[in-house]
Design a protein around this motif. Structure first.
Motif, PDB file in Angstrom:
ATOM      1  N   SER A   1      -6.676   6.295  -6.300  1.00 15.16           N
ATOM      2  CA  SER A   1      -5.695   5.718  -5.387  1.00 15.16           C
ATOM      3  C   SER A   1      -4.458   5.224  -6.102  1.00 15.16           C
TER       4      SER A   1
ATOM      5  N   ILE B   1       5.334   5.270   5.352  1.00 15.25           N
ATOM      6  CA  ILE B   1       4.069   5.952   5.065  1.00 15.25           C
ATOM      7  C   ILE B   1       4.072   6.501   3.635  1.00 15.25           C
ATOM      8  N   SER B   2       5.195   7.102   3.234  1.00 16.76           N
ATOM      9  CA  SER B   2       5.257   7.650   1.878  1.00 16.76           C
ATOM     10  C   SER B   2       5.092   6.545   0.846  1.00 16.76           C
TER      11      SER B   2
ATOM     12  N   TRP C   1       1.486   5.491   0.778  1.00 18.09           N
ATOM     13  CA  TRP C   1       0.681   6.516   0.115  1.00 18.09           C
ATOM     14  C   TRP C   1       0.827   6.412  -1.400  1.00 18.09           C
ATOM     15  N   LYS C   2       2.059   6.159  -1.832  1.00 23.23           N
ATOM     16  CA  LYS C   2       2.344   6.159  -3.266  1.00 23.23           C
ATOM     17  C   LYS C   2       1.875   4.863  -3.933  1.00 23.23           C
TER      18      LYS C   2
ATOM     19  N   THR D   1      -0.068   1.946  -2.579  1.00 22.34           N
ATOM     20  CA  THR D   1      -1.172   1.077  -2.180  1.00 22.34           C
ATOM     21  C   THR D   1      -2.148   0.787  -3.312  1.00 22.34           C
TER      22      THR D   1
END
Lengths: 315, 583
Positions: free
Chosen positions: A129, A183-184, A187-188, A190
């Motif tokens: 992640s 969102i990007s 995603w990158k 988190t």
């Protein structure tokens, strides 16, 4: 510490700074002075460049000889029909969206990960992640472009699930842009952002959990009553530190994903400065000064609120 | 605990090594500087004999390694490139070219100035004035007199156009300059392009208007919805990205019959030339309405508004796009080579230009005859260059026929052959090699942003560039293209456009002024905002369901940008140029 004691200790401290004491701390003072000099040279001296914002700066003439322009460039930013207010809106909107979504997801992710009992699985998920953090935006934006293309992953999924009838061209409509940016970012970042929360959780006294378990608390109650309160001071400090960055909503992702159609929502202050200020340093500097002041207002306000409500605060 | 210690030790080693690496780098620089300084003295000897050194080759140790940066995208060539070495041997100069990638000129130049990290030669594109302002350019003035080759490039009056406010000339544009008789067979400028197979399919019709053009694309696409390899055809696309949005933006000036002044129309009907805004003309409305209609009929690329330049080129290279409006140089270099490599040229995918007009009977200027002088940018020598005289000598040597032949024709007997009449020609094998990417990187060095000519060789009847050579031109075309030329009875690309053959006015092109504007002036600020407005609105207008209301909104937003301030500044510059021409 009562207020009397506090006063007393302050007086005591003051009286201690004598010549002999200075001598004794000479080495420490020298080391500290180095940092002060560093700060002056690299943080405060460059501020002299702000003069550019008040003149018609030309590279040839330099800072001292360029003609004075007063507040011309600040007026330019806020003149009639200027797109700058819209640019501020975009910046703040995307900055806040990013801050909120990233904080929430990072905390949520850290808590969920903390609940995983299998150590191998936990480490694996954590590593995977946070890897996207190391990708450059160039790479990430091309993934995002592909994913949200008319024949991309997202459209295909939504059409196959019968949520959409026909694919949507996400980059043709302004309303999707901010969510896509958020969102990007999620995603990158988190996994990376969750690390600090995970560390804090580990530092919470296990005895608390044991006691709660004896009292019959379930997992959910333990999260609500022990983990989250334990994270509170970390969250507040990180928020104060990050709130100054709200105005740095980003440059790369908006620059790389933005197109003409999206420009009303995608132009951030940085991009505006690039478009209007590249052959005109004065305007760029004026916008920069404005940005600095907004950041400072944010940090001070949030810090003030935190102090008033009795939370941890920076200063 | 032990592992921690080992880790610390490793880190310490890494630190130590990196520190030393830093040192050794510095040493390297120092050494190379020293050797450069040493060769300085030596090169003086070569300086004096500009014309005489033609055949003498320079000692390898005396070769100057200089750098060049272009505010343009381009293909880098490999170190040790054969023709580059050959030119280095003859001139004593080897230039490493670097091209702009993913930046705008102003960004690239701004960063260079601030960090003082300049190349020896530079083409600053739209940001050239910044270089002047920063005072990092070496004036050409003395060297123009010293080197006849350079002086010969332009007439005195033309050189005046390059002169900046401080009284110096800092660059010369290297393009669109014809030596001797014009041999031009290409159309290097803007046009509505169409794949020649489409023309062939309709039996080579005459296409003059937008309506006819889109009608043909539509009929062809209906009859041939997919290519041989199964890819669906895209009848029309338009690039909207960044500065390249001229593909969608500036057609109205041409449709009204005017040449490419870029940012405005110059109207000659009145007493004196006047500036007209082409964004608001009835023709502009008609053109965007047509695109809107085409888009809503599904004939236009549905992703045109969001694609990047790379997407666009990739799309063209698949052969799926039947037509588009673009500058030749914006797509042809890459796309034509790709077509050749994949054999698509034999399927008739190559593009030919069409000179469309708003209404039948309008005389067009898509192709301009005579030379176009863009004084806004060109090749500069920077103050970073340790031997400016040698640098100008090199620029001058670039215009020697021997060097020109090497740059554009290649090496004799390897890249071209010479027949009994002294005419150069190539075999098919040579042509294929010349179009091969690897060969280009390892062998070809055209120094494409250095001084050059079109037209006829200084020493023979050959064309300066192979693509202009009559035999080369026709033999070099793929079979379907040859058929197309024969069917129309054309012998050069400009024949397709049927443009007027008149000389352009001295002011032409006006974009050489607007390209240099910045938000420092009111007109420049308006120009920046007009650009933003058009970037935002043109795709919206084209994709709108209700064109008329979208157009009205667009016009409102456009007027709010204060275009008049821009037009006034352009008029001022036009008056200045007209006066200069009459003086």
């Amino acid at each position: 510490m009562s207020s009397n004691e506090k006063d007393a200790s302050e007086i005591k401290l003051k009286s201690k700074i004598s010549k002999t004491e200075l001598k004794r701390q000479k080495v420490l003072l020298i080391i500290a002075a180095l940092y002060v000099i560093y700060g002056i040279v690299f943080y405060y001296l460059p501020l002299a460049g702000w003069v550019m914002a008040f003149e018609n700066f030309s590279i040839g003439k330099g800072i001292f000889k360029s003609e004075k322009a007063g507040l011309r460039w600040f007026k330019y930013l806020f003149k009639k029909n200027s797109s700058f207010p819209r640019v501020i809106r975009n910046t703040l909107a995307m900055g806040s969206l990013n801050l909120i979504s990233q904080t929430v997801t990072a905390i949520g992710f850290a808590i969920l990960l903390n609940e995983v009992r299998n150590t191998f699985g936990k480490k694996l998920v954590q590593t995977i992640s946070y890897l996207p953090h190391f990708l450059s935006w160039i790479v990430v934006t091309s993934i995002v472009r592909e994913a949200f293309a008319t024949n991309g992953m997202v459209n295909e999924l939504l059409v196959n699930l019968h949520i959409l009838k026909t694919p949507i061209s996400y980059f043709m409509h302004t309303q999707y842009f901010w969510p896509i940016v958020a969102i990007s970012n999620v995603w990158k970042e988190t996994g990376w952002n969750a690390i600090i929360y995970l560390a804090t959780i580990t530092a919470i006294d296990p005895a608390l959990y044991e006691a709660a378990a004896i009292d019959g608390a379930g997992r959910w109650q333990k999260i609500k009553n022990i983990t989250l309160p334990g994270l509170r001071s970390t969250i507040i400090i990180l928020l104060i530190m990050n709130i100054g960055n709200v105005i740095n909503a980003g440059f790369e992702i908006q620059y790389l994903l933005g197109t003409g159609v999206l420009s009303p929502v995608s132009t951030t202050i940085d991009i505006y400065v690039l478009n209007h200020g590249m052959k005109n340093f004065s305007l760029g500097t004026a916008a920069g000064i404005f940005k600095t002041f907004v950041s400072m207002i944010f940090v001070f306000t949030f810090n003030f609120i935190a102090r008033k409500t009795g939370e941890d605060h920076l200063f | 605990m032990k592992s921690k210690k080992i880790f610390a030790l490793v880190m310490a080693c890494v630190l130590g090594v990196s520190a030393f690496a830093g040192c050794s780098k510095k040493d390297d620089n120092g050494e190379s500087k020293a050797t450069e300084a040493a060769t300085d003295g030596g090169s003086e000897v070569v300086d004096g004999s500009t014309e005489a050194v033609d055949t003498t080759s320079v000692d390898a140790s005396e070769i100057k390694d200089w750098t060049f940066y272009a505010c343009m995208s381009g293909k880098e060539i490999n170190d040790g490139n054969e023709i580059q070495e050959e030119i280095a041997k003859l001139t004593g100069v080897r230039v490493k070219e670097t091209w702009m990638a993913g930046q705008e000129p102003a960004e690239a130049i701004g960063a260079m100035i601030v960090t003082n990290d300049l190349p020896d030669f530079i083409d600053g594109g739209d940001a050239s004035d910044q270089l002047v302002e920063a005072g990092v350019l070496v004036p050409w003035d003395d060297y123009i007199e010293k080197y006849p080759n350079l002086k010969e490039m332009y007439t005195d009056k033309e050189w005046e156009l390059f002169r900046k406010d401080d009284g110096h000339i800092y660059w010369a544009n290297v393009f669109g300059n014809t030596y001797g008789e014009s041999q031009a067979r290409g159309h290097n400028d803007e046009a509505f392009w169409i794949q020649n197979r489409v023309l062939a399919w309709d039996n080579y019709p005459v296409i003059e208007t937008l309506d006819e053009y889109f009608d043909l694309l539509k009929r062809y696409a209906e009859a041939n919805p997919t290519n041989a390899d199964g890819v669906s055809v895209i009848p029309y696309t338009a690039l909207c990205e960044g500065w390249r949005y001229f593909c969608v933006e500036n057609a109205p000036q041409f449709l009204d019959g005017y040449p490419n002044d870029g940012s405005v129309i110059v109207n000659l009907d009145g007493e004196k030339p006047t500036i007209v805004d082409y964004n608001t003309t009835p023709t502009a409305k008609m053109y965007f309405k047509k695109l809107n209609e085409v888009y809503n009929a599904g004939l236009m690329d549905q992703e045109f508004a969001t694609m990047s330049y790379d997407d666009y080129i990739a799309k063209l290279a698949t052969g799926a796009v039947l037509g588009m409006c673009d500058q030749w140089w914006d797509f042809a270099y890459t796309v034509n080579d790709k077509f050749k490599a994949s054999g698509y040229d034999e399927l008739g995918y190559n593009y030919v230009p069409l000179g469309l007009v708003a209404e039948k009977g309008i005389k067009n200027h898509w192709h301009t005859y005579g030379d176009t002088l863009n004084s806004a940018s060109g090749i500069c020598v920077t103050t970073k260059c340790d031997d400016p005289d040698k640098a100008f000598e090199f620029l001058s040597r670039c215009l020697d026929q021997e060097i020109l032949d090497l740059r554009f024709w290649g090496i004799k007997d390897v890249d071209y052959l010479v027949d009994d009449n002294g005419m150069y020609y190539r075999t098919q094998e040579m042509r294929d090699k010349w179009a091969d990417e690897n060969y280009q990187a390892n062998h070809i060095c055209s120094y494409s942003y250095f001084p050059q000519y079109n037209g006829t060789s200084k020493t023979s009847a050959n064309a300066m560039k192979p693509e202009d050579q009559e035999s080369e031109f026709f033999d070099g075309l793929a079979k379907p293209l040859q058929d197309c030329f024969r069917a129309y009875d054309y012998d050069s690309y400009d024949d397709f456009l049927k443009s007027e053959h008149d000389e352009m006015g001295f002011w032409y092109p006006m974009y050489s002024y607007s390209n240099l504007m910045s938000t420092m002036t009111e007109g420049g600020a308006a120009w920046t905002e007009m650009g933003e407005c058009k970037h935002e609105w043109l795709p919206k207008v084209i994709t709108a369901k209700d064109f008329d209301s979208a157009w009205a909104d667009y016009m409102k937003a456009y007027e709010a940008c204060n275009p008049q301030a821009f037009l006034d500044e352009m008029q001022e510059e036009l008056d200045r140029r007209v006066e200069l021409a009459n003086s």
